[in-house]
Scaffold this motif. Structure first.
Motif, PDB file in Angstrom:
ATOM      1  N   LEU A 103       0.866  -1.184   0.000  1.00  0.00           N
ATOM      2  CA  LEU A 103       0.000   0.000   0.000  1.00  0.00           C
ATOM      3  C   LEU A 103       0.896   1.226   0.000  1.00  0.00           C
ATOM      4  O   LEU A 103       1.927   1.227   0.673  1.00  0.00           O
ATOM      5  CB  LEU A 103      -0.844   0.056   1.273  1.00  0.00           C
ATOM      6  N   ARG A 105       0.729   5.672   0.322  1.00  0.00           N
ATOM      7  CA  ARG A 105      -0.165   6.772   0.654  1.00  0.00           C
ATOM      8  C   ARG A 105      -0.192   7.754  -0.492  1.00  0.00           C
ATOM      9  O   ARG A 105       0.863   8.268  -0.892  1.00  0.00           O
ATOM     10  CB  ARG A 105       0.335   7.517   1.898  1.00  0.00           C
ATOM     11  N   ALA A 112      -5.062   5.251   1.128  1.00  0.00           N
ATOM     12  CA  ALA A 112      -4.217   4.084   0.849  1.00  0.00           C
ATOM     13  C   ALA A 112      -4.546   3.519  -0.519  1.00  0.00           C
ATOM     14  O   ALA A 112      -5.702   3.300  -0.847  1.00  0.00           O
ATOM     15  CB  ALA A 112      -4.464   3.032   1.921  1.00  0.00           C
ATOM     16  N   GLU A 114      -3.676   0.271  -3.029  1.00  0.00           N
ATOM     17  CA  GLU A 114      -3.078  -1.081  -2.994  1.00  0.00           C
ATOM     18  C   GLU A 114      -2.341  -1.379  -4.294  1.00  0.00           C
ATOM     19  O   GLU A 114      -2.873  -1.140  -5.368  1.00  0.00           O
ATOM     20  CB  GLU A 114      -4.189  -2.113  -2.786  1.00  0.00           C
ATOM     21  N   SER A 140      -3.892   3.482   5.778  1.00  0.00           N
ATOM     22  CA  SER A 140      -3.324   2.284   5.136  1.00  0.00           C
ATOM     23  C   SER A 140      -3.502   1.052   6.022  1.00  0.00           C
ATOM     24  O   SER A 140      -3.798  -0.035   5.520  1.00  0.00           O
ATOM     25  CB  SER A 140      -1.859   2.497   4.741  1.00  0.00           C
ATOM     26  N   ALA A 143      -7.047  -0.093   5.594  1.00  0.00           N
ATOM     27  CA  ALA A 143      -7.237  -0.754   4.290  1.00  0.00           C
ATOM     28  C   ALA A 143      -6.626  -2.155   4.321  1.00  0.00           C
ATOM     29  O   ALA A 143      -7.208  -3.107   3.791  1.00  0.00           O
ATOM     30  CB  ALA A 143      -6.592   0.087   3.185  1.00  0.00           C
ATOM     31  N   ALA A 144      -5.467  -2.310   4.956  1.00  0.00           N
ATOM     32  CA  ALA A 144      -4.830  -3.638   5.045  1.00  0.00           C
ATOM     33  C   ALA A 144      -5.704  -4.592   5.863  1.00  0.00           C
ATOM     34  O   ALA A 144      -5.881  -5.759   5.496  1.00  0.00           O
ATOM     35  CB  ALA A 144      -3.447  -3.500   5.686  1.00  0.00           C
ATOM     36  N   ARG A 147      -8.601  -5.844   3.839  1.00  0.00           N
ATOM     37  CA  ARG A 147      -8.208  -6.892   2.892  1.00  0.00           C
ATOM     38  C   ARG A 147      -8.016  -8.227   3.610  1.00  0.00           C
ATOM     39  O   ARG A 147      -8.370  -9.281   3.099  1.00  0.00           O
ATOM     40  CB  ARG A 147      -6.902  -6.514   2.166  1.00  0.00           C
TER      41      ARG A 147
END
Ligand code: URA
Length: 210
Positions: A103, A105, A112, A114, A140, A143-144, A147
């Motif tokens: 990811l 920025r 974020a 990917e 970020s 977002a991680a 996922r």
């Protein structure tokens, strides 16, 4: 402080962190200190690992000895700076499976974006530890974690070196089930999303880029 956050303020961690914050700390020393701190942080993160027992024979007698239970852990590095924490953790848990989430920025929006994803299988049956040295805006990391959950992970902890109050608050809202472990919580973010007093850009400090 929210109860999903643990500050690992062991004297050795704080001493090493001070050495890392110093702008004169060379990249090689910075990487070595990060590796050492990650061992100390991981010791706390993994304190509640499930155990079972196994019958073994010492040179003198048979005994029921404690041993780790369950599937192998998964460590997930949020690239690229996450790799600095990964190395130390792998020293401690060499058999862990390793995932990577790339990811970056967006400098304008700080959102974020990917660019890479590779994760081990059976995430839902494993303890997952996501690592990134800096919890700044939380974008970020959030977002991680999204996922990882999409891929089936249900038991996730997040380990970082430094956190900003803004990132802790954001993560508490987006992922209240995720336990956060950090060596320190700093004052606030600047207008560019950097942690103050902080240590600068962790990736640049580790790899000598700018
Ligand atoms: N990422 C970094 O590397 N440093 C900060 O201060 C914030 C985000």
């Amino acid at each position: 402080m929210p109860n999903n956050v643990t500050v690992v303020d062991h004297p050795l961690v704080l001493h090493k962190l001070t050495l890392m914050r110093d702008k004169h700390c060379p990249s090689a020393v910075f990487r070595q200190l990060l590796r050492e701190i990650s061992l100390l942080l991981a010791y706390e993160v993994l304190r509640d690992l499930p155990m079972t027992t196994q019958t073994i024979e010492t040179p003198l007698v048979e005994m029921e000895a404690p041993i780790l239970k369950g599937k192998k852990l998964v460590l997930v590095s949020i690239l690229r700076a996450g790799n600095g924490l990964l190395d130390g953790m792998l020293d401690l848990v060499p058999s862990a499976r390793v995932g990577h989430i790339g990811l970056y920025r967006d400098p304008a929006t700080l959102a974020a974006v990917e660019y890479y994803l590779k994760l081990p299988d059976s995430l839902g049956e494993r303890r997952v530890i996501a690592v990134d040295p800096m919890l700044a805006t939380g974008n970020s990391v959030s977002a991680a974690l999204d996922r990882l959950k999409q891929a089936g992970a249900t038991n996730i902890s997040f380990m970082c070196l430094l956190a900003a109050p803004e990132g802790i608050e954001a993560l508490g809202k987006s992922h209240p089930d995720v336990k956060v472990f950090t060596a320190a919580i700093d004052s606030h973010l600047n207008d560019h999303g950097y942690i103050l007093p902080g240590l600068g850009d962790a990736g640049d400090r580790m790899f000598g880029t700018k």
